[in-house]
Write a protein that holds these residues in place. Structure first.
Motif, PDB file in Angstrom:
ATOM      1  N   LEU A 293       3.070  -6.785   0.717  1.00 10.84           N
ATOM      2  CA  LEU A 293       3.597  -6.915  -0.645  1.00 10.84           C
ATOM      3  C   LEU A 293       3.942  -5.542  -1.218  1.00 10.84           C
ATOM      4  CD1 LEU A 293       4.142  -8.576  -3.256  1.00 10.84           C
ATOM      5  CD2 LEU A 293       1.749  -8.157  -3.837  1.00 10.84           C
ATOM      6  N   ILE A 294       3.017  -4.613  -1.143  1.00 16.01           N
ATOM      7  CA  ILE A 294       3.234  -3.267  -1.681  1.00 16.01           C
ATOM      8  C   ILE A 294       4.295  -2.524  -0.877  1.00 16.01           C
ATOM      9  CG2 ILE A 294       2.148  -1.011  -2.113  1.00 16.01           C
ATOM     10  CD1 ILE A 294       1.390  -3.314  -4.079  1.00 16.01           C
TER      11      ILE A 294
ATOM     12  N   ASN B  13      -1.444  -7.268   6.592  1.00 16.68           N
ATOM     13  CA  ASN B  13      -1.953  -8.339   5.733  1.00 16.68           C
ATOM     14  C   ASN B  13      -1.031  -8.473   4.528  1.00 16.68           C
ATOM     15  OD1 ASN B  13      -3.031  -6.746   3.318  1.00 16.68           O
ATOM     16  ND2 ASN B  13      -4.095  -5.736   5.021  1.00 16.68           N
ATOM     17  N   GLY B  14      -1.205  -9.528   3.790  1.00 16.47           N
ATOM     18  CA  GLY B  14      -0.332  -9.818   2.665  1.00 16.47           C
ATOM     19  C   GLY B  14      -0.310  -8.755   1.595  1.00 16.47           C
ATOM     20  N   TRP B  15      -1.439  -8.160   1.295  1.00 18.38           N
ATOM     21  CA  TRP B  15      -1.487  -7.141   0.242  1.00 18.38           C
ATOM     22  C   TRP B  15      -0.680  -5.908   0.635  1.00 18.38           C
ATOM     23  CZ3 TRP B  15      -2.503  -8.769  -4.255  1.00 18.38           C
ATOM     24  CH2 TRP B  15      -3.420  -9.793  -4.451  1.00 18.38           C
ATOM     25  N   PHE B  16      -0.883  -5.447   1.860  1.00 18.14           N
ATOM     26  CA  PHE B  16      -0.124  -4.277   2.305  1.00 18.14           C
ATOM     27  C   PHE B  16       1.370  -4.595   2.342  1.00 18.14           C
ATOM     28  CE2 PHE B  16       2.142  -2.024   5.666  1.00 18.14           C
ATOM     29  CZ  PHE B  16       2.067  -0.744   5.168  1.00 18.14           C
TER      30      PHE B  16
END
Length: 164
Positions: A61-62, A56-59
């Motif tokens: 990104l990090i 997903n985008g959050w993972f």
């Protein structure tokens, strides 16, 4: 308090590498030990669900911010305190890039292989798990150590970077 661009990068490097270290540590200490207790079908189904959910985008990104900020903070000068922090920053960047490399070269291919493994018969679940579990756990332990190392080294650099 005014934060310079390198200061912001160091904060991002600490936070991003810390989040990854926590994620991989959670797998090593809780998730994979819990999954050891389930049958082969449940194991494969659960890990496939985890593999799908984590993309997903959050993972992402990090996952990308950790090595990028690590490299950037290691190459940007930090003013007159740069010499005191440079060894810590370089070592942290090496650990962060190693975490990215282990994940991309080992864990992700194992995840993809598990996702593609045939499961039309009950014995397929056992074979899929046998080809995946120990190898994935070993690589996860390595990236847990490298990401924890990155976090620790950047935290040390941050303390050496702070004004006295």
């Amino acid at each position: 308090m005014h934060l310079s661009f390198p200061d912001v990068l160091l904060i991002i490097a600490v936070a991003a590498n810390g989040l990854l270290a926590g994620l991989f540590f959670s797998f090593a200490c809780a998730i994979t030990p819990a999954l050891r207790r389930v049958d082969d079908r449940s194991y494969v189904q659960a890990f496939r669900a985890i593999n799908a959910a984590i993309l997903n985008g959050w993972f992402l990104l990090i996952f990308c911010a950790a090595p990028l900020s690590a490299i950037a903070v290691a190459v940007l000068p930090l003013g007159n305190r740069h010499a005191a922090t440079l060894p810590w920053l370089i070592a942290g960047a090496v650990c962060s890039v190693a975490t990215f490399g282990v994940t991309a070269a080992a864990n992700v291919p194992l995840n993809r292989a598990l996702d593609r493994a045939p499961t039309s018969m009950e014995t397929h679940y056992r074979v899929a798990r046998e080809r995946f579990e120990n190898r994935w756990n070993r690589w996860n332990l390595i990236r847990t150590l490298t990401s924890s190392g990155a976090l620790t080294l950047f935290a040390i650099a941050a303390t050496r970077h702070s004004p006295a």
